[in-house]
Design a protein around this motif. Structure first.
Motif, PDB file in Angstrom:
ATOM      1  N   UNK A 182       0.815  -1.214   0.000  1.00 12.64           N
ATOM      2  CA  UNK A 182       0.000   0.000   0.000  1.00 12.64           C
ATOM      3  C   UNK A 182       0.846   1.262   0.000  1.00 12.64           C
ATOM      4  N   UNK A 183       2.070   1.142   0.535  1.00 18.31           N
ATOM      5  CA  UNK A 183       2.927   2.307   0.746  1.00 18.31           C
ATOM      6  C   UNK A 183       4.367   1.968   0.381  1.00 18.31           C
ATOM      7  N   UNK A 184       5.124   3.024   0.087  1.00 20.17           N
ATOM      8  CA  UNK A 184       6.560   2.880  -0.130  1.00 20.17           C
ATOM      9  C   UNK A 184       7.271   3.961   0.663  1.00 20.17           C
ATOM     10  N   UNK A 185       8.409   3.578   1.241  1.00 18.50           N
ATOM     11  CA  UNK A 185       9.170   4.469   2.117  1.00 18.50           C
ATOM     12  C   UNK A 185      10.338   5.060   1.343  1.00 18.50           C
ATOM     13  N   UNK A 186      10.403   6.378   1.321  1.00 17.75           N
ATOM     14  CA  UNK A 186      11.522   7.073   0.701  1.00 17.75           C
ATOM     15  C   UNK A 186      12.680   7.205   1.682  1.00 17.75           C
ATOM     16  N   UNK A 187      13.908   7.287   1.183  1.00 16.83           N
ATOM     17  CA  UNK A 187      15.021   7.618   2.081  1.00 16.83           C
ATOM     18  C   UNK A 187      14.921   9.089   2.480  1.00 16.83           C
ATOM     19  N   UNK A 188      15.700   9.528   3.471  1.00 17.11           N
ATOM     20  CA  UNK A 188      15.711  10.962   3.790  1.00 17.11           C
ATOM     21  C   UNK A 188      16.152  11.774   2.574  1.00 17.11           C
ATOM     22  N   UNK A 189      15.384  12.786   2.230  1.00 11.69           N
ATOM     23  CA  UNK A 189      15.673  13.633   1.071  1.00 11.69           C
ATOM     24  C   UNK A 189      15.807  15.085   1.509  1.00 11.69           C
ATOM     25  N   UNK A 190      16.557  15.855   0.762  1.00 12.79           N
ATOM     26  CA  UNK A 190      16.771  17.273   1.066  1.00 12.79           C
ATOM     27  C   UNK A 190      15.547  18.069   0.619  1.00 12.79           C
ATOM     28  N   UNK A 191      14.809  18.658   1.551  1.00 11.89           N
ATOM     29  CA  UNK A 191      13.610  19.408   1.166  1.00 11.89           C
ATOM     30  C   UNK A 191      13.898  20.606   0.263  1.00 11.89           C
ATOM     31  N   UNK A 192      15.135  21.120   0.314  1.00  8.30           N
ATOM     32  CA  UNK A 192      15.460  22.319  -0.473  1.00  8.30           C
ATOM     33  C   UNK A 192      15.789  21.989  -1.924  1.00  8.30           C
ATOM     34  N   UNK A 193      16.088  20.736  -2.228  1.00  7.68           N
ATOM     35  CA  UNK A 193      16.485  20.381  -3.592  1.00  7.68           C
ATOM     36  C   UNK A 193      15.577  19.323  -4.220  1.00  7.68           C
ATOM     37  N   UNK A 194      14.545  18.902  -3.503  1.00  7.09           N
ATOM     38  CA  UNK A 194      13.652  17.845  -3.993  1.00  7.09           C
ATOM     39  C   UNK A 194      12.268  18.413  -4.250  1.00  7.09           C
ATOM     40  N   UNK A 195      11.706  18.093  -5.418  1.00  9.37           N
ATOM     41  CA  UNK A 195      10.360  18.545  -5.764  1.00  9.37           C
ATOM     42  C   UNK A 195       9.349  17.574  -5.142  1.00  9.37           C
ATOM     43  N   UNK A 196       8.887  17.913  -3.942  1.00 13.13           N
ATOM     44  CA  UNK A 196       7.990  17.020  -3.208  1.00 13.13           C
ATOM     45  C   UNK A 196       6.688  16.800  -3.961  1.00 13.13           C
ATOM     46  N   UNK A 197       6.166  17.819  -4.563  1.00 16.68           N
ATOM     47  CA  UNK A 197       4.867  17.677  -5.251  1.00 16.68           C
ATOM     48  C   UNK A 197       4.978  16.777  -6.470  1.00 16.68           C
ATOM     49  N   UNK A 198       6.093  16.873  -7.200  1.00 17.46           N
ATOM     50  CA  UNK A 198       6.283  15.993  -8.357  1.00 17.46           C
ATOM     51  C   UNK A 198       6.403  14.540  -7.904  1.00 17.46           C
ATOM     52  N   UNK A 199       7.131  14.303  -6.819  1.00 21.63           N
ATOM     53  CA  UNK A 199       7.218  12.948  -6.287  1.00 21.63           C
ATOM     54  C   UNK A 199       5.846  12.460  -5.834  1.00 21.63           C
TER      55      UNK A 199
END
Length: 292
Positions: free
Chosen positions: A34-51
């Motif tokens: 049902x879910x997938x876990x992402x590794x820790x990502x840099x909020x300043x360089x990652x497009x959260x909405x696109x992901x």
């Protein structure tokens, strides 16, 4: 019993970009996750909405993770360093909300890495207060902050379920949750089933991982027995699967996690095997699932 299943993407692995994620997420959905876990990502360089769109398009829900960098230790005696840690945690909360994740897992309570000295009570309480405040802010954004209990070689502040419950109490937050992982429990707990029962009032994520970091059915930990004990005790929250293979990881990540061997070559095959093991247990429990 229908269980809310999550799979850590580092087990595949897959690059955290929409184009790479979508086929992997679709494969996980077909297997039964049902879910997938992402590794820790840099909020300043990652497009959260696109992901987030990639997750929605694949029909899989995201789980975000957070970790603190040097200079951001919320257990520090330095108020500026604690403030930097608090800011980093709040940025991770906003990232999770933008991603569409309702859960933020990881290690918000201190720096990852083997401690050089015994952590003192002051560090424990400084960390708990900071993380409790962030957990309350996260709840306002619809995000459950959940901290993972690690073994002594990866952190020194919280290593057992009993310590985790003490940490929750010290946080003063009604929203902070506990994440137990059978890999770490196998190192630190004398009775894994009892540890689950201890954490049950605040247990929000039960992660299944083997002693050798490979297939859940091969190793020293009775993963199925721990899951059965949790369900018998009344746990109806999320169940995660985690594994690591050096051949499939970037070298810096493998080095940081001390993954020196490659116990498997096919992450999706491991994901299928894990679902079979989990369902063999959960099918014996004819009760509705309760998601966090």
């Amino acid at each position: 019993m229908r269980t809310d299943l999550a799979f850590h993407l580092a087990a595949l692995p897959v690059a955290p970009d929409p184009a790479s994620l979508r086929p992997a997420l679709e494969a996980l959905r077909e297997i039964g996750y049902d879910r997938a876990v992402l590794p820790p990502l840099d909020p300043t360089t990652t497009d959260a909405r696109a992901l987030g769109r990639a997750f929605r398009d694949a029909g899989v829900e995201p789980v975000a993770m957070v970790g603190l960098a040097p200079g951001q230790d919320v257990s520090s005696t330095d108020p500026d360093e604690r403030a930097a840690g608090r800011a980093a945690l709040l940025a991770a909360v906003e990232f999770a909300a933008a991603l569409g994740a309702d859960q933020l897992n990881g290690v918000p309570y201190g720096l990852f890495g083997k401690p050089g000295t015994v952590p003192d009570a002051g560090a424990f309480h400084r960390s708990a207060r900071e993380v409790g405040l962030v957990a309350d802010r996260a709840a306002d954004r619809g995000v459950h902050l959940t901290f993972e209990v690690l073994n002594r070689y990866e952190q020194g502040l919280v290593n057992t379920a009993a310590q985790a419950m003490d940490y929750v109490a010290a946080s003063g937050s009604a929203h902070l949750g506990i994440h137990l992982d059978t890999f770490h429990m196998g190192i630190e707990e004398s009775d894994l089933a009892a540890a689950v029962r201890t954490a049950l009032p605040r247990l929000r994520y039960l992660e299944l991982g083997q002693s050798g970091r490979g297939d859940l059915g091969t190793g020293a930990i009775d993963v199925a027995g721990v899951l059965e004990a949790a369900l018998t005790a009344g746990y109806r929250g999320r169940v995660g699967v985690e594994a690591f293979s050096r051949r499939l990881l970037p070298s810096p990540v493998a080095d940081a996690l001390a993954i020196w061997r490659s116990p498997y070559d096919d992450g999706l095959a491991l994901a299928r095997s894990a679902v079979r093991l989990i369902r063999a247990v959960t099918d014996r429990f004819d009760v509705p699932s309760m998601q966090s």
